[in-house]
Enzyme design. Structure first.
Site: not given
Ligand code: NAD
Length: 459
Positions: A134, A158-159, A231, A265
């Site tokens: 997000w 899936k956002p 990522e 990130c």
């Molecule tokens: P998150 O892991 O909580 O959620 C990411 C996505 O995964 C969401 O769409 C969520 O609904 C989905 N999801 C959750 N559980 C799942 C499951 N069991 N199976 C499949 N999908 C599932 O992460 P977040 O809070 O949305 O994002 C923050 C994290 O993302 C931070 O750690 C940040 O560093 C990282 N991030 C990395 C990059 C990069 O380019 N490396 C870029 C942006 C954010």
């Protein structure tokens, strides 16, 4: 039908309620995408490029409304939301300019029509899942769906449940631009909907999010021969050498640490300073952070907004508590701001070390530790003392010294005199727990394809 409530993180109030997916609707959407993909892949690349160029125009047309949606659901200060919308344009431009060349069919040996000709073509993977975070929904989404669609894939998108309204806006504009409704299919919901998507026989999974979820996804796909890109998070370090202009370095690094309320990130998450400049740097850094305006994210001048996710407040509190218990000093902030909404004060800690979570685990919020080091060797050792490896940087006037240090750092991206920076022309990738695979650059176009080897012998 399940529902998803979108909560404004600045006020704690429900901003919208959306119909959400369940396992059955996800399966039906998968079937639609699977059926539509071959026809989308047969559309000439020139036409797919024209459709995505139209999408770019529509993003420009609706930029202000899209920025407001982002601010409402993510709490991103409006000026930074506008910057994200502006920043997505050069990325789209890069893909529009480079895809034809990156995906050209190459003759690698022999003459056309000669006795033995060898060629490589780039075939789409098929139906790919794009599961997204997000914090920069336009950036992390478009890094995947733009090149994936250009390469002829159907995308199940899936956002994050915290950026669902932005996901709906993206779908609206892609359809208006001419992407067939079944070639790009958005899904609404949280982790359970992501899991339901992984249960479908997709051909690739492109994930941006936390390490914890990334590992769950890798486990869910174990035993399946599916392309997987992850990522993930970071604990990105910066080393400040003693020869810098401390005010200039402090301004750049404070911005790298606190922009997007520290929820990037590639936010700067740890700062090491040569001991000869430590006191001067700390003073300049604290002065810089004090200047940041915190408040209503709808106001142009606001720089620090609320945290998007309420549970992160507890993570930050626990990191500060753990650090203070082990001897750190809080120079600024250190606690929640007044509610309603998810507010945390911009926090600067000194006296930190690597026994503390704040120097080891991703904070993903407006919290930073500053630590003095004896020399370059100690800085390199500490920068590498992490399970992550997304970005790392050095501030010094001496390019040779910077390059020597950066060559020793285990990290997907390295910076000299800059930080928290992404370029469409460079690959975005991580080492260790920061992930596998990459987006952006021409590699980030090819990654949505499978090379096909042609051996052509004239009869
Ligand atoms: P998150 O892991 O909580 O959620 C990411 C996505 O995964 C969401 O769409 C969520 O609904 C989905 N999801 C959750 N559980 C799942 C499951 N069991 N199976 C499949 N999908 C599932 O992460 P977040 O809070 O949305 O994002 C923050 C994290 O993302 C931070 O750690 C940040 O560093 C990282 N991030 C990395 C990059 C990069 O380019 N490396 C870029 C942006 C954010």
């Amino acid at each position: 039908m399940p529902k998803l409530a979108v909560v404004n993180p600045a006020t704690g109030k429900v901003a919208a309620t959306l119909p959400a997916d369940d396992a059955k609707s996800v399966a039906a959407k998968y079937q639609r995408a699977r059926a539509a993909q071959p026809a989308w892949a047969r559309v000439r690349l020139k036409e797919r490029l024209a459709v995505l160029a139209h999408f770019r125009e529509l993003v420009v047309r609706d930029a202000e409304r899209l920025a407001e949606v982002l601010t409402t659901e993510v709490g991103k200060p409006i000026t930074q939301a506008r910057n994200e919308l502006k920043g997505v344009l050069p990325r789209i431009d890069f893909f529009l300019e480079e895809t034809a060349h990156a995906l050209r069919t190459e003759r690698v040996s022999g003459e056309r029509g000669g006795p033995m000709e060898e060629r490589i073509s780039h075939e789409p993977l098929g139906v790919v899942a794009n599961i997204s975070a997000w914090n920069y929904p336009w950036f992390v989404g478009s890094n995947v769906f733009v090149p994936a669609l250009l390469a002829g894939n159907a995308v199940l998108y899936k956002p994050s449940e915290f950026a669902a309204l932005t996901g709906a806006e993206i779908a609206r504009l892609l359809y208006e631009a001419g992407v067939p409704q079944d070639a790009f299919v958005p899904l609404v919901g949280g982790g359970a909907v992501g899991e339901a998507l992984l249960a479908q026989p997709v051909d690739g999974v492109f994930f941006t999010g936390s390490v914890a979820t990334g590992k769950k996804i890798a486990a869910a796909l174990a035993g399946r021969l599916v392309k997987l890109q992850l990522e993930l998070g970071g604990k990105d370090p910066i080393y400040v050498c003693e020869d810098v202009d401390v005010s200039q370095a402090a301004a750049g690094i404070a911005d790298g640490a606190f922009y997007n309320t520290g929820q990037s990130c590639c936010s700067v998450e740890r700062v090491y300073v040569h001991h000869a400049a430590f006191d001067r740097f700390v003073e300049a850094f604290v002065a810089e952070v004090k200047r940041f305006r915190r408040g209503d994210p709808r106001e142009d001048a606001t720089y620090i907004g609320p945290l998007t996710r309420a549970p992160q407040l507890k993570v930050l509190e626990a990191q500060v508590k753990d650090a203070v218990k082990k001897g750190a000093r809080v120079l600024l902030g250190g606690k929640r701001g007044k509610g309603p909404g998810n507010w945390f004060e911009p926090t600067v800690l000194v006296g930190v070390d690597h026994t503390m979570d704040v120097m080891r685990e991703e904070s993903f919020g407006p919290v930073i530790g500053l630590m003095a080091v004896a020399d370059d060797a100690e800085a390199v050792r500490l920068m590498n003392d992490t399970r992550y490896g997304l970005t790392a940087g050095v501030y010094t006037r001496d390019r040779t010294r910077a390059e020597k240090i950066l060559a020793q750092v285990r990290s997907g991206s390295v910076y000299w005199n800059c930080c928290d920076r992404v370029s469409p022309r460079l690959p975005w990738s991580g080492v260790g727990d920061s992930g596998v695979g990459l987006t952006l650059s021409t590699y980030g176009i090819e990654t949505f394809t499978r090379p096909k080897a042609w051996h052509l012998r004239s009869a």
